[in-house]
Write a protein that holds these residues in place. Structure first.
Motif, PDB file in Angstrom:
ATOM      1  N   PHE A  27       0.906  -0.911   0.429  1.00 20.33           N
ATOM      2  CA  PHE A  27       0.019   0.434  -0.167  1.00 20.33           C
ATOM      3  C   PHE A  27       1.025   1.463  -0.132  1.00 20.33           C
ATOM      4  O   PHE A  27       0.485   2.238  -0.884  1.00 20.33           O
ATOM      5  N   PHE A  28       2.148   1.265   1.474  1.00 24.81           N
ATOM      6  CA  PHE A  28       2.753   2.496   0.416  1.00 24.81           C
ATOM      7  C   PHE A  28       3.545   3.105  -0.789  1.00 24.81           C
ATOM      8  O   PHE A  28       3.938   3.492  -1.005  1.00 24.81           O
ATOM      9  N   THR A  29       4.290   1.731  -0.703  1.00 24.01           N
ATOM     10  CA  THR A  29       4.167   1.570  -2.691  1.00 24.01           C
ATOM     11  C   THR A  29       3.783   1.984  -3.643  1.00 24.01           C
ATOM     12  O   THR A  29       4.305   3.063  -4.451  1.00 24.01           O
ATOM     13  N   LEU A  30       2.347   1.818  -3.150  1.00 20.46           N
ATOM     14  CA  LEU A  30       1.316   2.325  -4.543  1.00 20.46           C
ATOM     15  C   LEU A  30       0.841   3.821  -4.104  1.00 20.46           C
ATOM     16  O   LEU A  30      -0.276   4.288  -5.107  1.00 20.46           O
ATOM     17  N   GLY A  31       1.191   4.255  -3.242  1.00 23.46           N
ATOM     18  CA  GLY A  31       1.206   5.572  -2.326  1.00 23.46           C
ATOM     19  C   GLY A  31      -0.192   5.957  -1.688  1.00 23.46           C
ATOM     20  O   GLY A  31      -1.142   7.490  -1.178  1.00 23.46           O
ATOM     21  N   MET A  32      -0.220   4.585  -1.374  1.00 25.56           N
ATOM     22  CA  MET A  32      -1.778   4.902  -0.357  1.00 25.56           C
ATOM     23  C   MET A  32      -1.634   4.731   1.254  1.00 25.56           C
ATOM     24  O   MET A  32      -1.721   3.746   1.575  1.00 25.56           O
ATOM     25  N   TRP A  33      -0.478   5.883   1.620  1.00 25.33           N
ATOM     26  CA  TRP A  33      -0.350   5.342   2.848  1.00 25.33           C
ATOM     27  C   TRP A  33      -1.062   5.814   4.112  1.00 25.33           C
ATOM     28  O   TRP A  33      -0.937   5.309   4.915  1.00 25.33           O
ATOM     29  N   ARG A  34      -2.154   6.059   4.091  1.00 27.22           N
ATOM     30  CA  ARG A  34      -3.281   6.476   5.098  1.00 27.22           C
ATOM     31  C   ARG A  34      -4.230   4.780   5.222  1.00 27.22           C
ATOM     32  O   ARG A  34      -3.510   4.598   6.842  1.00 27.22           O
ATOM     33  N   LYS A  35      -4.588   4.047   4.259  1.00 25.25           N
ATOM     34  CA  LYS A  35      -4.565   3.186   4.162  1.00 25.25           C
ATOM     35  C   LYS A  35      -3.559   2.054   4.556  1.00 25.25           C
ATOM     36  O   LYS A  35      -3.687   0.918   5.332  1.00 25.25           O
ATOM     37  N   ALA A  36      -2.599   2.198   4.287  1.00 28.04           N
ATOM     38  CA  ALA A  36      -1.273   1.181   4.653  1.00 28.04           C
ATOM     39  C   ALA A  36      -1.685   0.944   6.279  1.00 28.04           C
ATOM     40  O   ALA A  36      -0.579   0.240   7.743  1.00 28.04           O
ATOM     41  N   LEU A  37      -0.773   2.927   6.718  1.00 27.60           N
ATOM     42  CA  LEU A  37      -1.094   2.823   8.530  1.00 27.60           C
ATOM     43  C   LEU A  37      -2.138   2.516   9.590  1.00 27.60           C
ATOM     44  O   LEU A  37      -2.458   1.597   9.997  1.00 27.60           O
ATOM     45  N   VAL A  38      -3.402   2.298   8.886  1.00 22.23           N
ATOM     46  CA  VAL A  38      -4.117   1.614   9.313  1.00 22.23           C
ATOM     47  C   VAL A  38      -4.183   0.149   9.311  1.00 22.23           C
ATOM     48  O   VAL A  38      -4.287  -0.523  10.447  1.00 22.23           O
ATOM     49  N   LEU A  39      -3.948  -0.726   7.918  1.00 15.13           N
ATOM     50  CA  LEU A  39      -3.505  -2.095   7.625  1.00 15.13           C
ATOM     51  C   LEU A  39      -2.285  -2.509   9.066  1.00 15.13           C
ATOM     52  O   LEU A  39      -2.125  -3.284   9.740  1.00 15.13           O
ATOM     53  N   LEU A  40      -1.120  -1.456   9.127  1.00 11.67           N
ATOM     54  CA  LEU A  40      -0.034  -1.886  10.379  1.00 11.67           C
ATOM     55  C   LEU A  40      -0.998  -1.558  11.458  1.00 11.67           C
ATOM     56  O   LEU A  40      -0.231  -2.554  12.368  1.00 11.67           O
ATOM     57  N   ALA A  41      -1.639  -1.239  11.273  1.00 10.74           N
ATOM     58  CA  ALA A  41      -2.012  -0.903  13.455  1.00 10.74           C
ATOM     59  C   ALA A  41      -2.912  -1.971  13.445  1.00 10.74           C
ATOM     60  O   ALA A  41      -2.883  -2.393  14.547  1.00 10.74           O
ATOM     61  N   ILE A  42      -4.189  -2.459  13.021  1.00 12.22           N
ATOM     62  CA  ILE A  42      -4.741  -3.763  13.159  1.00 12.22           C
ATOM     63  C   ILE A  42      -3.749  -5.226  13.266  1.00 12.22           C
ATOM     64  O   ILE A  42      -3.781  -5.399  14.506  1.00 12.22           O
ATOM     65  N   SER A  43      -2.667  -4.777  12.016  1.00 10.16           N
ATOM     66  CA  SER A  43      -1.447  -6.464  12.412  1.00 10.16           C
ATOM     67  C   SER A  43      -0.643  -6.002  13.632  1.00 10.16           C
ATOM     68  O   SER A  43      -0.775  -7.518  14.849  1.00 10.16           O
ATOM     69  N   LEU A  44      -0.642  -4.790  14.252  1.00  9.06           N
ATOM     70  CA  LEU A  44       0.033  -4.540  15.876  1.00  9.06           C
ATOM     71  C   LEU A  44      -1.095  -4.668  16.622  1.00  9.06           C
ATOM     72  O   LEU A  44      -1.176  -4.961  17.736  1.00  9.06           O
ATOM     73  N   GLY A  45      -2.184  -4.204  16.600  1.00 10.56           N
ATOM     74  CA  GLY A  45      -3.337  -4.321  17.936  1.00 10.56           C
ATOM     75  C   GLY A  45      -3.213  -5.908  17.909  1.00 10.56           C
ATOM     76  O   GLY A  45      -3.879  -6.390  18.704  1.00 10.56           O
ATOM     77  N   ILE A  46      -3.597  -7.324  16.936  1.00 14.24           N
ATOM     78  CA  ILE A  46      -4.237  -8.415  16.668  1.00 14.24           C
ATOM     79  C   ILE A  46      -2.609  -9.306  17.449  1.00 14.24           C
ATOM     80  O   ILE A  46      -2.393 -10.099  18.294  1.00 14.24           O
TER      81      ILE A  46
END
Length: 141
Positions: free
Chosen positions: A63-82
């Motif tokens: 997602f970061f490489t495609l320029g969608m950094w906001r969505k990437a941060l949300v997915l990272l937060a979900i992963s870290l939360g789990i």
């Protein structure tokens, strides 16, 4: 570094052109038209439209490489939360999570990325929507 934006879908790679054309014709993955049209496709095309191998293996980083950094941060937060929840379970109970369950959780997180990246990229370039919700337009159930 600024990511290029594509006003003209013809500037995209053929796989993205095919995906974008499908989304233009049948709408979001949560629409009945999309689901009906997807069922009619052969297996390879169905995977091309509905799934991204790079999204599966690289998750939020793709997602970061495609320029969608906001969505990437949300997915990272979900992963870290789990991951934090798993750690709390292990620490509080003293019982290790079985490797099969841990693998299943990791595959589930990877599938979230793989199944959302294509439509998210479409929204970014065609609809000019670059919000925080990586599941926008996706069917949850």
């Amino acid at each position: 570094m600024n990511m290029p934006t594509f006003d003209d879908p013809a500037e995209l790679k053929p796989k993205w052109q095919e995906r974008f054309a499908f989304f233009d014709a049948y709408g979001a993955p949560n629409s009945p038209e999309f689901r009906a049209a997807l069922k009619e496709l052969p297996g390879r095309q169905k995977r091309l439209i509905n799934y991204s191998f790079l999204g599966f293996f690289f998750g939020p980083f793709y997602f970061f490489t495609l320029g969608m950094w906001r969505k990437a941060l949300v997915l990272l937060a979900i992963s870290l939360g789990i991951g934090v929840l798993e750690a709390i379970v292990v620490i509080s109970t003293g019982i290790d999570i079985p490797p099969a369950i841990d693998l299943g959780i990791n595959i589930g997180i990877a599938m979230l990325s793989a199944m959302t990246v294509n439509y998210s990229y479409y929204l970014k370039h065609v609809r000019n929507s670059n919000g925080w919700n990586p599941f926008e337009g996706m069917r949850i159930a």
